[in-house]
Write an enzyme that holds these catalytic residues in place. Structure first.
Site, mmCIF file in Angstrom:
data_model
loop_
_atom_site.group_PDB
_atom_site.id
_atom_site.type_symbol
_atom_site.label_atom_id
_atom_site.label_comp_id
_atom_site.label_asym_id
_atom_site.label_seq_id
_atom_site.Cartn_x
_atom_site.Cartn_y
_atom_site.Cartn_z
ATOM 1 N N GLY A 8 0.817 -1.205 0.000
ATOM 2 C CA GLY A 8 0.000 0.000 0.000
ATOM 3 C C GLY A 8 0.850 1.253 0.000
ATOM 4 O O GLY A 8 0.563 2.195 0.747
ATOM 5 N N THR A 99 -3.185 -1.972 9.256
ATOM 6 C CA THR A 99 -4.492 -1.850 8.622
ATOM 7 C C THR A 99 -5.588 -2.080 9.657
ATOM 8 O O THR A 99 -5.467 -2.967 10.508
ATOM 9 C CB THR A 99 -4.625 -2.873 7.480
ATOM 10 O OG1 THR A 99 -3.575 -2.650 6.529
ATOM 11 C CG2 THR A 99 -5.957 -2.758 6.784
ATOM 12 N N HIS A 155 -12.183 12.088 12.907
ATOM 13 C CA HIS A 155 -11.354 11.860 11.720
ATOM 14 C C HIS A 155 -11.941 12.628 10.540
ATOM 15 O O HIS A 155 -13.036 13.174 10.629
ATOM 16 C CB HIS A 155 -11.275 10.372 11.383
ATOM 17 C CG HIS A 155 -10.364 9.597 12.282
ATOM 18 N ND1 HIS A 155 -10.771 9.102 13.499
ATOM 19 C CD2 HIS A 155 -9.060 9.240 12.157
ATOM 20 C CE1 HIS A 155 -9.757 8.471 14.077
ATOM 21 N NE2 HIS A 155 -8.721 8.547 13.289
ATOM 22 N N LYS A 159 -12.498 8.675 6.303
ATOM 23 C CA LYS A 159 -12.251 7.530 7.187
ATOM 24 C C LYS A 159 -13.349 6.490 6.992
ATOM 25 O O LYS A 159 -14.534 6.792 7.078
ATOM 26 C CB LYS A 159 -12.213 8.004 8.637
ATOM 27 C CG LYS A 159 -12.020 6.909 9.675
ATOM 28 C CD LYS A 159 -10.621 6.354 9.660
ATOM 29 C CE LYS A 159 -10.377 5.425 10.828
ATOM 30 N NZ LYS A 159 -9.104 4.706 10.703
ATOM 31 N N GLY A 165 -9.882 2.199 14.539
ATOM 32 C CA GLY A 165 -9.134 1.104 15.155
ATOM 33 C C GLY A 165 -8.411 1.539 16.408
ATOM 34 O O GLY A 165 -8.315 0.789 17.385
ATOM 35 N N THR A 166 -7.907 2.774 16.408
ATOM 36 C CA THR A 166 -7.229 3.303 17.589
ATOM 37 C C THR A 166 -8.192 3.410 18.763
ATOM 38 O O THR A 166 -7.866 3.041 19.896
ATOM 39 C CB THR A 166 -6.626 4.687 17.279
ATOM 40 O OG1 THR A 166 -5.668 4.550 16.229
ATOM 41 C CG2 THR A 166 -5.955 5.283 18.505
#
Length: 265
Positions: A8, A99, A155, A159, A165-166
């Protein structure tokens, strides 16, 4: 030198990781891997990402180049990430995966693979975010059972997953310190009439414009409130963290690692 593949490479994180890895005295870029059908496949990794020739190819098949590397850094997509995991395991290569968006069942595949290869999965590779996670663990141990815990994350409009995920990783840190699982404690947004359920972890996701990544965890008591926040203004810190993870992981035996292992927190 640790031979490194970036999966990526033309994404927001991939570009920065490529540049930081090129500047590293310990990492050597050997290939970039992009999705099939992209116009940049076959181009030079450096030219395509930050405008300097590296004589390193971008390919669309990881299997073609995987045997040339020691470690893979993957910040691609959920679908591509599972293919990368499968190939890393088959070729016995260390894997750093940043990811997000995986289901609990898919994340379990990374733990399973770690029996054979070194795996480091991190929803966020920022050093400061992981220090914040440590602070959340300490705070929850001290006041978690006597406060109401809410997580607000922001975000940009692009997004894809919510909560981030954080934010989920932060919730897992808190839930485990409370002796539970996030899947049992999380409440996502609120609507209608009813009091807050004690012991839950509230989530609220904001998506707007080009808002930088921002996470705040509230510990609400009576007459007082504690807030622990992280705000990102530059993604380079995340890229530096990912490269530090790759350097660490290349020296490890098979196992499942986190950024806290890299930082020795």
């Amino acid at each position: 030198m640790i031979k490194t593949i970036v999966v990526g490479p033309l994404g927001k994180m991939g570009r920065l990781i490529t540049q930081v890895a090129d500047e590293s005295a310990e990492l050597e870029l050997v290939a970039g891997v992009g999705p099939q059908g992209r116009t940049y496949i076959g181009g030079d990794l450096g030219q395509m990402t930050f405008g300097r020739t590296l004589a390193v190819p971008i390919v669309d098949d990881l299997a073609e180049v995987i045997d040339s590397c020691d470690v893979i850094i993957d910040f691609s997509t959920k679908e591509m990430g599972l293919d990368v995991l499968r190939l890393a395991q088959a070729h016995h290569k260390a894997l750093v995966c940043g990811t997000t968006g995986f289901t609990p069942e898919e994340k379990a595949l990374f733990i399973e693979a770690s029996e054979n290869i070194p795996v480091l999965y991190a929803a966020n590779t920022s050093k400061l975010v992981n220090v914040m996670n440590k602070l959340l663990q300490l705070t929850t141990a001290a006041i978690g059972e006597e406060t109401d815990i809410e997580i607000v994350e922001m975000h940009d409009r692009w997004k894809k997953d919510a909560p981030s995920g954080t934010a989920k990783e932060m919730g897992e840190v808190i839930a485990h310190e409370l002796g539970g699982e996030l899947t049992d404690l999380a409440v996502y947004g609120r609507e209608g009439v009813g009091e807050r359920t004690p012991g839950t972890i509230g989530y609220h996701s904001l998506r707007m414009g080009d808002t930088p990544s921002s996470h705040t965890v509230f510990f609400g008591g009576f007459g007082e409130r504690l807030e622990i926040s992280h705000h990102s203004t530059d993604w380079r810190g995340f890229a530096k963290g990912a490269c530090d993870c790759a350097i660490f992981l290349a020296q490890q035996e098979p196992g499942y690692y986190s950024v806290t292992d890299v930082l020795q927190l």
